[in-house]
Design an enzyme around this catalytic site. Sequence first.
Site, mmCIF file in Angstrom:
data_model
loop_
_atom_site.group_PDB
_atom_site.id
_atom_site.type_symbol
_atom_site.label_atom_id
_atom_site.label_comp_id
_atom_site.label_asym_id
_atom_site.label_seq_id
_atom_site.Cartn_x
_atom_site.Cartn_y
_atom_site.Cartn_z
ATOM 1 C CG ASN A 1 -1.838 1.165 1.299
ATOM 2 O OD1 ASN A 1 -1.617 2.176 0.630
ATOM 3 N ND2 ASN A 1 -2.878 1.071 2.120
ATOM 4 C CB CYS B 1 -3.147 5.019 2.525
ATOM 5 S SG CYS B 1 -4.374 5.572 3.683
ATOM 6 C CB CYS C 1 -34.608 17.331 -32.964
ATOM 7 S SG CYS C 1 -34.503 18.888 -32.048
ATOM 8 C CB CYS D 1 -34.253 20.363 -25.220
ATOM 9 S SG CYS D 1 -32.673 19.719 -25.782
ATOM 10 C CB CYS E 1 -15.891 20.751 -30.014
ATOM 11 S SG CYS E 1 -17.536 21.326 -29.563
#
Lengths: 418, 444
Positions: free
Chosen positions: A132, A135, A344, A347, A381
């Site tokens: 570990n 942590c 569509c 909105c 995009c």
Amino acid sequence: MADLSVNFAGIKSPNPFWLASGPLTNTGYQVSKAFDEGWGGAVWKTVGEPVINVSSRLASIDYGERRMMGLNNIELISDRSVEDNLKEIAEVKRRFPHHAVIVSMMFESNPKLWADMVKQVEDTGADGIELNFGCPHGMSERGMGSVIGQVPEYAEQITRYATEGSSIPVIVKLTPNVTDVRMPGRAAVAGGANALSLINTINSVMGVDIDSWMPIPQVDGRGSHGGYCGPAVKPIALHMVSSLYNDRRIRVPICGIGGIETWRDVVEFMLLGSQAVQVCTAAMHYGFRMVRELTEGLNDYLNRRGIAQVSQIVGGAANRVGDWNDLRLSYSFQVVAKIHEEKCIGCNLCYIACEDGAHQCIDRIPGQKNPVVRAEDCVGCNLCSLVCPVPDCIEMLPVDHGVSETWRQRQERLSSLS
Amino acid sequence: MAIELHQDSRFQEVVPPLSPKEAMEEANRCYYCYDAPCIKACPTGIDIPVFIRQIATGDLEASARTILDANILGATCARICPTEALCEGGCVRNEDSRPVSIGRLQRVATDHARTANVPDLPPLPVRGRGRVSVVGAGPAGLGAAAVLCRMGYHVDIYDEKDEGGGLDTFGIVSYREPIAVSLWEVSLVKKMGATFHFGVRIGRDLEWTQLRSQSDAVIVAVGLGRVPRLEIPGEDLPGVWDALDLVEATKTQPLDDISLGKRVVVVGAGNTAVDAATCANRLGAEEVTVLYRRGQDAMPAYQYEYVFAKQDGVIYRWWTVPVEILGHGRVEALRCLRTRAAEGKETDRRATLEVIPDSEFIMPVDAVIRAIGQEKPLNLWEAIGAQTQNNRVVVDPETFETSVRGVYAIGDCLAKPGEATVVGAVADGKQAAWAIHRQLAKVV
């Protein structure tokens, strides 16, 4: 039936679903119950010098009506004695010889102590060790946990303390609280790690109660930074898994951790290079029973695609994730939004998102329900298709401009010209 | 308060409020559309996506402010608007799921405002000076008064009743809207500075000419009158009711004081007939029958009102017309004839009817309730000197000004074709208020 069994760095497991080290693997009772319900493996809650905890310990953020999109904890490693933990680990292993039992360990930087503890863990019959190094709260202030994972030299050294005396595989669990996870990853491999697991939790402050001005979570009026996990962290984990998988200097198996809740998440982690996965938050949220949906979902997915063995998908998509400089530039290739008017619902979320948040290339037409993309101005995009609430209503159509050129290729071309 | 509020479980509001959890879930179903169709479908143009988002983000105070800013009767409209024909009918989620329950969310916000002492609406940025009188303290008058008060006008409201709210207070059955909701809305307008003059009837207690001369502008918002008489023999027997009187009685008297009997007939099949029939049912009638001279397809009531009546066990007898009320000392029976369309389509409400020969029958009944529309205020138009056409006062469609300069008429008293709504009356009031401001402030 697809074969879901895995051999992870020598650790055999009937399926790739392991419980991550945490509150849900604290006792033999819990791990046995989880195995009975179908989990293939479990990483025992970190064994170390017993700690004293605080209360409260967990906090979450919700999104809309969904609870626990992200979870944060300030609980420390096991608060039970090493002896009790090892005794129960041995019992579980005896009862479940074919399941993977991995023991998470965290001790101070003392080679003798490590050698001794590794031996004791091996004697339980455990299948592996997980170090570990991740942590980010409490233990890190005492020189353990993420402070090890954040300094490659420390990570390599402690890994070596564990691997030198170990005859069972050693997995190093990495912290995401670093700039480039490949550095501690490489260090762990240099220290002899047989495998890597990631991500541990992300340092976080969950919130502030705006009525009382108390931090969330709070311990009698004070808060601290804690480890963030849950569905919200998945993209961060996927990035780190793929960057390690694609690193030529790291050639060890990877166990993916971070926000896994459904079989779909499991498939994504495996496609980016995980040979097995660990689940924590989702099982803490819904209980061990959720492994049934993981198992059936993954099996059905593999069957649908005619894939016999789950390991065949490991890394299947990883080589597609790489440097930005190797992406085709937009004069070479782009996508263009297309609004399917029959789907569509009017909105106008795509319109306002493009208008205010993108490139002003969606027009509204008076008297017409659906807005229209000005294809010649669309930069591709994706924003409109992301905000659209109707599935498949806005499609991003690929447009190949003929030439194929990335930034790297462009730079090479221009420098050869000069 | 002039009205004693009667809370009787038989007249408990039928539609329960959304729980906080339900409200949050429903609010999160809203897509927050841009230039949303629900706003366009609301006559008062409430910014519905914003008020719903304010619920979702835990700001009920702001949510109520958003609603009341556009519609001072937002609490009434939350309950009785025909939302499926208006905002919810326009909701984009009709197409991918089911519409957001806008009406019930509006109730969550306005109930909060009503019970949590939310601060008053701020004055409007546009300021004006002058004295405007409003005749009628119903939805249209309150809608106009709220806007004028917020602009700084001195507003006097006259009403012949002893409380405000008009039909909202006296004409909407309590199980659709408790009377306290309407009275709270009146109190909002009071707090805005309007002066109410109750128990005043123009022409009786105050001369029209005096009212006109003491005001820079007058708004007439008197609504419609009583239900017209059936003009059949026996109509004056005890047991014959005007539907609006019955509804008013259920709101202003103890229910046990109202005695209809076991068998009740309602004449007419509009929304008021549904009110009368469902009132009768709640008052203990065992058999409630609606008589309509046309068929179901020509019924003027909203479908959901009809369904509500059917759920109450109301019987509809189509193509039936009462011709005589029989009885000794009180209503005992109703003599009826069957009808059919003589010319035109059966679904057409204007088709001429004829009586079917030998179709007479007699129904034993204890009460007959008239619900066949309302009388138009023709005498008032005459007193004012306002021009009328087809018994309707003529107004400018933009300003609501009558042929008498400075006198405006809004709301139900216009008797516009189609269903009269509270929200439509409020919208009239807002529009007239702005027109008056433009006039008095000499704004072009």
